[in-house]
Design a protein around this motif. Sequence first.
Motif, PDB file in Angstrom:
ATOM      1  N   LYS A   1       6.762   1.033   2.082  1.00 48.66           N
ATOM      2  CA  LYS A   1       5.349   0.781   2.415  1.00 48.66           C
ATOM      3  C   LYS A   1       4.976   1.511   3.704  1.00 48.66           C
ATOM      4  O   LYS A   1       3.948   2.191   3.770  1.00 48.66           O
ATOM      5  N   VAL A   2       5.828   1.395   4.722  1.00 52.54           N
ATOM      6  CA  VAL A   2       5.559   2.082   5.990  1.00 52.54           C
ATOM      7  C   VAL A   2       5.591   3.593   5.775  1.00 52.54           C
ATOM      8  O   VAL A   2       4.750   4.318   6.321  1.00 52.54           O
ATOM      9  N   ALA A   3       6.544   4.075   4.970  1.00 51.05           N
ATOM     10  CA  ALA A   3       6.632   5.514   4.707  1.00 51.05           C
ATOM     11  C   ALA A   3       5.364   6.012   4.020  1.00 51.05           C
ATOM     12  O   ALA A   3       4.862   7.094   4.343  1.00 51.05           O
ATOM     13  N   ARG A   4       4.834   5.247   3.091  1.00 51.11           N
ATOM     14  CA  ARG A   4       3.589   5.654   2.409  1.00 51.11           C
ATOM     15  C   ARG A   4       2.432   5.698   3.404  1.00 51.11           C
ATOM     16  O   ARG A   4       1.644   6.643   3.414  1.00 51.11           O
ATOM     17  N   GLU A   5       2.335   4.688   4.252  1.00 53.29           N
ATOM     18  CA  GLU A   5       1.271   4.676   5.258  1.00 53.29           C
ATOM     19  C   GLU A   5       1.402   5.862   6.213  1.00 53.29           C
ATOM     20  O   GLU A   5       0.409   6.504   6.565  1.00 53.29           O
ATOM     21  N   MET A   6       2.619   6.170   6.625  1.00 53.01           N
ATOM     22  CA  MET A   6       2.845   7.287   7.539  1.00 53.01           C
ATOM     23  C   MET A   6       2.562   8.622   6.850  1.00 53.01           C
ATOM     24  O   MET A   6       2.028   9.542   7.458  1.00 53.01           O
TER      25      MET A   6
ATOM     26  N   VAL B   1       8.408  11.757   3.703  1.00 52.83           N
ATOM     27  CA  VAL B   1       8.780  10.872   4.800  1.00 52.83           C
ATOM     28  C   VAL B   1      10.152  10.299   4.472  1.00 52.83           C
ATOM     29  O   VAL B   1      10.353   9.744   3.398  1.00 52.83           O
ATOM     30  N   SER B   2      11.083  10.448   5.391  1.00 57.90           N
ATOM     31  CA  SER B   2      12.429   9.913   5.218  1.00 57.90           C
ATOM     32  C   SER B   2      12.622   8.733   6.154  1.00 57.90           C
ATOM     33  O   SER B   2      12.112   8.726   7.272  1.00 57.90           O
ATOM     34  N   PHE B   3      13.361   7.749   5.683  1.00 56.85           N
ATOM     35  CA  PHE B   3      13.597   6.541   6.456  1.00 56.85           C
ATOM     36  C   PHE B   3      15.048   6.119   6.281  1.00 56.85           C
ATOM     37  O   PHE B   3      15.759   6.680   5.449  1.00 56.85           O
ATOM     38  N   PRO B   4      15.522   5.143   7.060  1.00 57.94           N
ATOM     39  CA  PRO B   4      16.937   4.753   6.983  1.00 57.94           C
ATOM     40  C   PRO B   4      17.330   4.298   5.578  1.00 57.94           C
ATOM     41  O   PRO B   4      16.574   3.604   4.904  1.00 57.94           O
ATOM     42  N   ARG B   5      18.525   4.702   5.162  1.00 54.63           N
ATOM     43  CA  ARG B   5      19.033   4.343   3.833  1.00 54.63           C
ATOM     44  C   ARG B   5      19.515   2.901   3.842  1.00 54.63           C
ATOM     45  O   ARG B   5      20.243   2.474   4.713  1.00 54.63           O
ATOM     46  N   LEU B   6      19.090   2.158   2.828  1.00 54.50           N
ATOM     47  CA  LEU B   6      19.534   0.784   2.621  1.00 54.50           C
ATOM     48  C   LEU B   6      20.101   0.678   1.213  1.00 54.50           C
ATOM     49  O   LEU B   6      19.374   0.842   0.238  1.00 54.50           O
ATOM     50  N   GLY B   7      21.369   0.422   1.116  1.00 55.82           N
ATOM     51  CA  GLY B   7      21.987   0.300  -0.203  1.00 55.82           C
ATOM     52  C   GLY B   7      21.993   1.640  -0.909  1.00 55.82           C
ATOM     53  O   GLY B   7      22.116   2.694  -0.303  1.00 55.82           O
ATOM     54  N   GLU B   8      21.855   1.592  -2.230  1.00 55.84           N
ATOM     55  CA  GLU B   8      21.890   2.827  -3.008  1.00 55.84           C
ATOM     56  C   GLU B   8      20.499   3.367  -3.339  1.00 55.84           C
ATOM     57  O   GLU B   8      20.357   4.308  -4.087  1.00 55.84           O
ATOM     58  N   TRP B   9      19.455   2.783  -2.778  1.00 52.91           N
ATOM     59  CA  TRP B   9      18.101   3.234  -3.053  1.00 52.91           C
ATOM     60  C   TRP B   9      17.793   4.536  -2.329  1.00 52.91           C
ATOM     61  O   TRP B   9      18.348   4.826  -1.277  1.00 52.91           O
ATOM     62  N   GLU B  10      16.857   5.266  -2.900  1.00 56.25           N
ATOM     63  CA  GLU B  10      16.433   6.530  -2.299  1.00 56.25           C
ATOM     64  C   GLU B  10      15.745   6.251  -0.968  1.00 56.25           C
ATOM     65  O   GLU B  10      15.013   5.269  -0.831  1.00 56.25           O
ATOM     66  N   ASN B  11      15.963   7.120   0.001  1.00 55.69           N
ATOM     67  CA  ASN B  11      15.418   6.874   1.332  1.00 55.69           C
ATOM     68  C   ASN B  11      14.338   7.876   1.733  1.00 55.69           C
ATOM     69  O   ASN B  11      14.198   8.212   2.899  1.00 55.69           O
ATOM     70  N   SER B  12      13.579   8.363   0.763  1.00 55.93           N
ATOM     71  CA  SER B  12      12.463   9.245   1.103  1.00 55.93           C
ATOM     72  C   SER B  12      11.326   9.019   0.119  1.00 55.93           C
ATOM     73  O   SER B  12      11.526   8.526  -0.987  1.00 55.93           O
ATOM     74  N   LEU B  13      10.139   9.387   0.560  1.00 52.26           N
ATOM     75  CA  LEU B  13       8.934   9.228  -0.239  1.00 52.26           C
ATOM     76  C   LEU B  13       8.121  10.502  -0.097  1.00 52.26           C
ATOM     77  O   LEU B  13       7.946  11.004   1.022  1.00 52.26           O
ATOM     78  N   GLU B  14       7.634  11.037  -1.212  1.00 51.48           N
ATOM     79  CA  GLU B  14       6.833  12.255  -1.179  1.00 51.48           C
ATOM     80  C   GLU B  14       5.412  11.957  -1.650  1.00 51.48           C
ATOM     81  O   GLU B  14       5.219  11.245  -2.629  1.00 51.48           O
ATOM     82  N   VAL B  15       4.453  12.511  -0.924  1.00 51.86           N
ATOM     83  CA  VAL B  15       3.033  12.361  -1.258  1.00 51.86           C
ATOM     84  C   VAL B  15       2.429  13.754  -1.282  1.00 51.86           C
ATOM     85  O   VAL B  15       2.723  14.584  -0.426  1.00 51.86           O
TER      86      VAL B  15
END
Length: 193
Positions: free
Chosen positions: A51-56, A152-166
């Motif tokens: 959510k924060v990555a999308r806002e950023m 936007v890349s953010f810290p990795r948590l578990g096996e989920w992807e840690n980036s979001l592209e817009v």
Amino acid sequence: MRRIARPRHARRGFTLAEVAVTLVIVGIGMVLVLQGLNTAKIEVANTYNRKVAREMALLTLGQVQSGLFWEEGDVDRLSGNYEEESYPEFTWEIVLGDDNFQRREDSSLEFDSFRHRDELAAERERETRREDDDDDDEEDPEEPFEKVRVRVSFPRLGEWENSLEVERWIPWDQVYGVDEDQALASAASQDAR
């Protein structure tokens, strides 16, 4: 009144085996509950990061659209982080046009000089093709819009992807700014009318 006599071997509690089995069952149940809570906690944190990555990313697209990156010049790739927005662990990368994001490798891998050399050679070849294309077409028609992509890349948590592209199509002038010579020429032509 007569009392009923109890046999001497009557049970008054649980045996050690019953208590041990009960403890094992309760222990397994607690482990499963704690794993579920931990998984839920990680999913909530990942959802928050997305959510924060999308806002950023939308903030960065707005900054591109408002012209905050005009002074960067004719750069097709820009990057930075969101330290000013109080998210220093979130980083951004902007790609303009039809370029793609560079593939991200695991940072624990060693630097592969052969792969890097091949990428540089491919980049030089693309540049020479662009120069040849520029020589062939002396005056390219201006495109009204430019494709702008933000990752936007953010810290990795578990096996989920840690980036979001817009991605968004933004008017050319808002991305690169208005060419001063072109603006003066259009102003002069409007004055002549």
